[in-house]
Design a protein around this motif. Structure first.
Motif, PDB file in Angstrom:
ATOM      1  N   LEU A 173      45.424 -34.373 -79.845  1.00 39.58           N
ATOM      2  CA  LEU A 173      46.548 -33.720 -79.170  1.00 39.58           C
ATOM      3  C   LEU A 173      47.859 -33.933 -79.917  1.00 39.58           C
ATOM      4  CD1 LEU A 173      45.860 -34.474 -75.393  1.00 39.58           C
ATOM      5  CD2 LEU A 173      45.844 -32.236 -76.529  1.00 39.58           C
ATOM      6  N   CYS A 174      48.132 -35.190 -80.318  1.00 46.80           N
ATOM      7  CA  CYS A 174      49.470 -35.485 -80.854  1.00 46.80           C
ATOM      8  C   CYS A 174      49.480 -36.001 -82.293  1.00 46.80           C
ATOM      9  CB  CYS A 174      50.191 -36.478 -79.943  1.00 46.80           C
ATOM     10  SG  CYS A 174      49.615 -38.171 -80.089  1.00 46.80           S
TER      11      CYS A 174
ATOM     12  N   CYS B 225      44.743 -40.403 -77.874  1.00 45.36           N
ATOM     13  CA  CYS B 225      45.427 -41.703 -77.957  1.00 45.36           C
ATOM     14  C   CYS B 225      45.833 -42.225 -76.583  1.00 45.36           C
ATOM     15  CB  CYS B 225      46.641 -41.610 -78.874  1.00 45.36           C
ATOM     16  SG  CYS B 225      48.057 -40.801 -78.121  1.00 45.36           S
TER      17      CYS B 225
ATOM     18  N   CYS C 228      48.736 -40.211 -74.876  1.00 46.84           N
ATOM     19  CA  CYS C 228      48.362 -38.920 -74.280  1.00 46.84           C
ATOM     20  C   CYS C 228      47.561 -39.108 -72.988  1.00 46.84           C
ATOM     21  CB  CYS C 228      47.570 -38.085 -75.276  1.00 46.84           C
ATOM     22  SG  CYS C 228      48.615 -37.392 -76.576  1.00 46.84           S
TER      23      CYS C 228
ATOM     24  N   CYS D  54      44.736 -38.748 -83.008  1.00 44.95           N
ATOM     25  CA  CYS D  54      44.652 -38.113 -81.702  1.00 44.95           C
ATOM     26  C   CYS D  54      44.643 -36.591 -81.881  1.00 44.95           C
ATOM     27  CB  CYS D  54      45.836 -38.554 -80.847  1.00 44.95           C
ATOM     28  SG  CYS D  54      45.968 -37.665 -79.292  1.00 44.95           S
TER      29      CYS D  54
ATOM     30  N   ASN E 162      48.819 -39.128 -83.175  1.00 46.81           N
ATOM     31  CA  ASN E 162      48.960 -40.593 -83.162  1.00 46.81           C
ATOM     32  C   ASN E 162      47.612 -41.238 -83.510  1.00 46.81           C
ATOM     33  OD1 ASN E 162      49.936 -43.156 -82.690  1.00 46.81           O
ATOM     34  ND2 ASN E 162      49.862 -43.002 -80.455  1.00 46.81           N
TER      35      ASN E 162
HETATM   36 ZN    ZN Z   1      48.010 -38.483 -78.502  1.00 49.08          ZN
END
Ligand code: ZN
Lengths: 204, 367
Positions: free
Chosen positions: A58-59, A73, A76, A56, A61
């Motif tokens: 952003l994070c 993901c 998110c 992901c 994952n």
């Molecule tokens: Zn994420």
């Protein structure tokens, strides 16, 4: 003695965590003797795995790749999550362990590494700037530092705490001494849930 | 009530020259007599492996395995008070694995903590005479059995201290993450100091008392744990911060548990300087007595005692004094000797139940 192809596959399988050569051999023989679809399906899935699953953006994952867009993901994109609460973990396995408790209302940030001078991991290798961007751009107000309670995990939490302090957010640290040996991955959901619930608010 | 731990049966496969041995060891005292190189010390090694999953002779598991073999197994039936259990340790491919009643323990440390064992061998003799490192290791051994966390404080401190040192040496005194690592050195340093303080407190009374029985009774042995770092976190941290430059050249921090000592004095004078050889031996024996007592009090279990070749290091009188203590304590004792003729003299105690074995080229016969 064994055909080359069999030997190659045994070598590949025995690189898996917890799989020795004897077990790898059993796996190969199983695939040869069980119905022919099993091995074929596994082969297709393995090829598809790297093509379709990424991290992901952003994070960190696991996330499904969708065409040209950066992968995002399911956590998110889950709108029921508290958008202002962020839980910082070391690895995807730790994220999964916390998710299993069902107690985490917010979203995550996966560091990918822990500080460790002995293994040559220094602050510049941690995604601090990405974390700061995420906090600023998404109006994060509270951070839970959920790196493992090992020495390296604790050093990383102390470092993050100091780096993020100027951002004026609320920070807490999961209760320590919970899983033996500092491996969150092996903590059962109840213990992990307690570590989360017992988190200590850190002074700014 | 204090329980007693004992090994009732022992079976050994491929430990050094012991190819396949099964012994009934259900006795208060078990004597292994034989020449040097006969395999008698390997029997103690097997017992130590059974209890701890480690060897006291070899740091790497492969070294204990019979030459040319790939695996070694030690099995035993232990009795902890009235509760029996089977234990098994397997060495293979440089890896150790251990089982209680065929079940995997939570960790090898948890396995070892369950079966406390005290060993005394000729290599222990420099304990009171030699450098402080031996005495720190001794304190840490006692702490391993007497504190629930085992070696956690030691492991955490060692990792944090090594990380800070590496950082100072490779990234300099202004490394951006030096503060967090230093904070952990102080935090775990204080934990370890407290752990050792407790171990020393549990140990010292019994040690001082035992010494009066092994040496001249009017001589006073005193033991004291001497930490090098201050016991408040702020001063500790300040001292670390101020010594970064020096520490980066020295190879270790100028203060901290890695420099601690267990100080021993004889009538107020440092034992290391004034002690005769006989007094040092008496002090080592007294420390081992202290270790037994500390484990008993903390755990409610009397440890197993392994004595390697003590008859070559101690005179008959001292040996008799030591054995009278051991028998009052009612611990199970395994000992090796090159002098089987001593058995009948009572030097190894007047055990009501004693099994004597002769060891020759890895073959063991009950005598
Ligand atoms: Zn994420």
């Amino acid at each position: 003695m064994l055909p080359d192809r069999v030997r190659t596959l045994i070598q590949l399988l025995s690189r898996l965590p917890g799989v020795g050569e004897k077990t790898a051999q059993r796996y190969v023989l199983f695939m040869l003797t069980t119905d022919s679809d099993y091995g074929a399906q596994m082969g297709q899935e393995l090829i598809a795995l790297r093509e379709n699953i990424g991290h992901c953006s952003l994070c960190g994952n696991l996330a499904e790749r969708g065409g040209s867009d950066e992968p995002i993901c399911s956590i998110c994109t889950d709108h029921k999550r508290d958008p202002h609460l962020l839980c910082v973990v070391a690895r995807v396995q730790d994220l999964m362990a916390i998710e299993r408790t069902g107690a985490m209302r917010g979203r995550y940030f996966v560091l990918g590494k822990l500080l460790s001078p002995l293994e040559g991991v220094h602050p510049e290798e941690l995604p601090i700037e990405r974390l700061k961007d995420r906090i600023a751009s998404q109006n994060i107000t509270e951070i839970i530092l959920a790196t493992p309670p090992s020495v390296d995990g604790e050093a990383t939490a102390l470092y993050l705490r100091r780096e993020l302090a100027p951002m004026g957010i609320t920070m807490s640290r999961i209760a320590s001494g919970v899983p033996h040996g500092g491996e969150l991955e092996y903590a059962d959901p109840i213990t992990m849930g307690r570590a989360l619930a017992g988190r200590q608010r850190l002074s700014r | 009530m204090v329980r007693r731990l004992s090994v009732e049966q022992l079976s050994v496969t491929n430990i050094r020259n012991l190819r396949s041995v099964t012994l009934n060891t259900s006795a208060d005292v078990v004597v292994f007599a034989g020449r040097n190189g006969s395999g008698k010390t390997s029997l103690l090694e097997a017992l130590y492996l059974l209890c701890t999953s480690k060897s006291f002779r070899a740091p790497r598991p492969a070294e204990s395995i019979t030459h040319g073999q790939t695996e070694a197994v030690v099995r035993g039936r232990l009795l902890d008070g009235t509760v029996g259990r089977e234990q098994r340790v397997l060495l293979r491919d440089g890896v150790r694995s251990a089982r209680f009643d065929d079940k995997r323990p939570p960790s090898l440390a948890a396995y070892a903590q369950a079966s406390p064992v005290v060993i005394f061998h000729p290599g222990d003799l420099p304990l009171t005479m030699g450098p402080a490192q031996g005495r720190r290791q001794f304190l840490d051994r006692v702490a391993f059995y007497t504190t629930p966390n085992g070696t956690k404080a030691l492991d955490d401190y060692t990792r944090a201290h090594r990380a800070r040192q590496k950082l100072l040496e490779t990234r300099g005194v202004d490394a951006p993450d030096i503060d967090p690592w230093e904070a952990l050195v102080a935090r775990h340093g204080l934990e370890l100091m407290q752990t050792r303080q407790h171990a020393a407190a549990a140990l010292i009374d019994a040690t001082e008392h035992a010494f009066t029985q092994f040496a001249a009774p009017q001589l006073v042995l005193r033991g004291r744990y001497v930490p090098t770092a201050p016991d408040d976190e702020d001063s500790y941290l300040t001292m670390l911060q101020n010594s970064r430059v020096g520490d980066s050249h020295r190879g270790s921090a100028c203060i901290g548990p890695h420099r601690d000592d267990l100080e021993l004095t004889l009538d107020g004078q440092p034992l290391r300087q004034v002690g005769s050889q006989g007094q040092h031996r008496a002090a080592v024996l007294a420390l081992k007595n202290g270790e037994i007592t500390a484990i008993e009090r903390a755990r409610g279990t009397k440890p197993i005692l392994l004595l390697d070749d003590v008859s070559s290091e101690l005179d008959a009188e001292r040996l008799r004094a030591f054995f009278s203590f051991v028998q009052r304590e009612q611990v199970q004792v395994f000992l090796t000797t090159t002098r089987p003729e001593w058995i009948e003299t009572g030097a190894f105690g007047e055990a009501s139940s004693r099994h004597n074995f002769e060891v020759d080229h890895g073959v063991i016969t009950r005598i």
